[in-house]
Design a protein around this motif. Structure first.
Motif, PDB file in Angstrom:
ATOM      1  N   THR A  95      -4.669 -18.354  36.574  1.00 35.93           N
ATOM      2  CA  THR A  95      -5.096 -17.178  35.810  1.00 35.93           C
ATOM      3  C   THR A  95      -5.294 -15.941  36.680  1.00 35.93           C
ATOM      4  N   SER A 148     -14.120 -28.889  23.276  1.00 39.12           N
ATOM      5  CA  SER A 148     -13.366 -27.849  22.588  1.00 39.12           C
ATOM      6  C   SER A 148     -12.429 -28.519  21.621  1.00 39.12           C
ATOM      7  N   ARG A 150      -7.422 -23.072  36.008  1.00 39.29           N
ATOM      8  CA  ARG A 150      -8.111 -23.782  34.933  1.00 39.29           C
ATOM      9  C   ARG A 150      -7.237 -24.963  34.526  1.00 39.29           C
ATOM     10  N   GLU A 195     -10.857 -28.655  27.894  1.00 40.94           N
ATOM     11  CA  GLU A 195     -10.822 -28.170  29.264  1.00 40.94           C
ATOM     12  C   GLU A 195     -11.550 -29.154  30.171  1.00 40.94           C
ATOM     13  N   LEU A 255      -3.449 -15.396  28.920  1.00 41.39           N
ATOM     14  CA  LEU A 255      -3.716 -16.449  27.941  1.00 41.39           C
ATOM     15  C   LEU A 255      -5.213 -16.658  27.771  1.00 41.39           C
ATOM     16  N   ASP A 256      -5.655 -16.845  26.528  1.00 43.39           N
ATOM     17  CA  ASP A 256      -7.054 -17.189  26.313  1.00 43.39           C
ATOM     18  C   ASP A 256      -7.201 -18.709  26.252  1.00 43.39           C
ATOM     19  N   GLU A 257      -8.436 -19.169  26.096  1.00 42.54           N
ATOM     20  CA  GLU A 257      -8.722 -20.604  26.140  1.00 42.54           C
ATOM     21  C   GLU A 257      -7.974 -21.365  25.055  1.00 42.54           C
ATOM     22  N   GLN A 258      -7.938 -20.833  23.842  1.00 39.14           N
ATOM     23  CA  GLN A 258      -7.264 -21.541  22.755  1.00 39.14           C
ATOM     24  C   GLN A 258      -5.757 -21.622  22.992  1.00 39.14           C
ATOM     25  N   GLN A 259      -5.179 -20.583  23.564  1.00 42.02           N
ATOM     26  CA  GLN A 259      -3.752 -20.618  23.873  1.00 42.02           C
ATOM     27  C   GLN A 259      -3.448 -21.656  24.952  1.00 42.02           C
TER      28      GLN A 259
END
Length: 299
Positions: free
Chosen positions: A67, A4, A79, A86, A46-50
């Motif tokens: 989460t 990522s 996570r 990640e 929160l999403d992955e980018q955050q």
């Protein structure tokens, strides 16, 4: 490790501005030792980018994000993010989260759903009132490393085959993530760790390893370790619980566990952040237990 691209927060709107990030250091009782980890207890929104942006701003080798909560069942979803990507599982961040949760909801068993699978953690208060956490890994496995894997890694490290301990053969070991295990033939060889950051990162990305677990055997039940982590954007991890679990599986596979099944790992000493990990493994059980303390980072 999943790939990522890192998202860099701007100075005006830092990623952590509206997020409560706790800071712990794991596998030590001394705030100046151990491996620091960020802990975000309320990451449901929160999403992955955050999460990736927060981990990059915190700057530790890993930040753990809770989460989902089920306090009644003491079950949580976790996570983990390095500053660059990640990661499926992180031992020291799991210990940090476990100690914080034990302080909030009481000691006892915790269950974490992670990208690597279910991780159970027992927490107890020791005689000094500090919380000690013992995680039980997913089933471990270990296989002999290929010559091409070893040769590419040695070239990036600047090591030679003669620098290795022939009694501890190179393996690729798994305890939630894959790690190349290389045993140095001397304490001095382990202490002199200077490597080509980009070259080793390329090798690790090629083979899908999270760290290279470099060890030196002081005795049958005591090892010293160092863990380069360039694929996470970090030169070295001061304490690596996932690699310790994988190493327990490595010793089990090779029939090198002591009679007690308990091995002490000293890590981080050469980088000024001494850490102590206790590994317990049995001859029949593929799961490995890794124990240690965690304390808040001060200053």
């Amino acid at each position: 490790m999943t790939s990522s691209a890192a998202t860099t927060p701007t100075a005006a709107t830092p990623a952590t501005a509206d997020t409560d990030v706790l800071r712990y250091t794991a596998f030590t009782s001394d705030p100046s030792g151990g491996n620091p980890a960020g802990v975000v207890l309320d990451a449901a929104g929160l999403d992955e980018q955050q999460m990736l942006a927060i981990a990059a701003e915190v700057g530790y080798s890993e930040t753990a994000f809770v989460t989902a909560w089920d306090t009644r069942q003491r079950r949580f979803t976790l996570r983990y993010f390095s500053p660059l990507a990640e990661v499926a599982f992180c031992g020291h961040a799991t210990v940090a989260v476990s100690v914080e949760l034990a302080e909030r909801i009481g000691t006892g068993e915790l269950v974490f759903d992670t990208p690597a699978g279910e991780i159970r953690v027992g927490t107890v208060a020791d005689g000094n009132g500090a919380v000690r956490a013992t995680l039980t890994s997913v089933p471990t496995r270990s296989r002999p490393a290929l010559d091409a894997e070893v040769d590419a890694t040695l070239a990036a490290l600047g090591w030679a085959r003669a620098d290795l301990d022939a009694a501890l053969p190179p393996h690729v070991a798994f305890g939630g993530n894959e790690h190349l295990v290389l045993a140095a033939g001397s304490r001095a060889r382990l202490a002199e760790l200077g490597y080509d950051f980009e070259a080793l990162a390329d090798v690790m990305r090629q083979y899908g390893w999270t760290t290279v677990h470099l060890v030196w055997r002081e005795s049958d039940d005591r090892f010293h370790a160092r863990d380069p982590f360039p694929v996470g954007g970090v030169v070295e991890d001061p304490a690596t619980g996932a690699a310790a679990a994988a190493f327990g599986g490595y010793l089990r596979t090779l029939g090198l566990l002591p009679a007690s099944g308990v091995v002490a790992i000293r890590q981080g000493e050469d980088m000024g952040r001494p850490s102590d990990l206790t590994v317990q493994a049995g001859p029949e059980d593929a799961r490995v237990r890794v124990s240690g303390h965690a304390v808040p980072v001060t200053g």
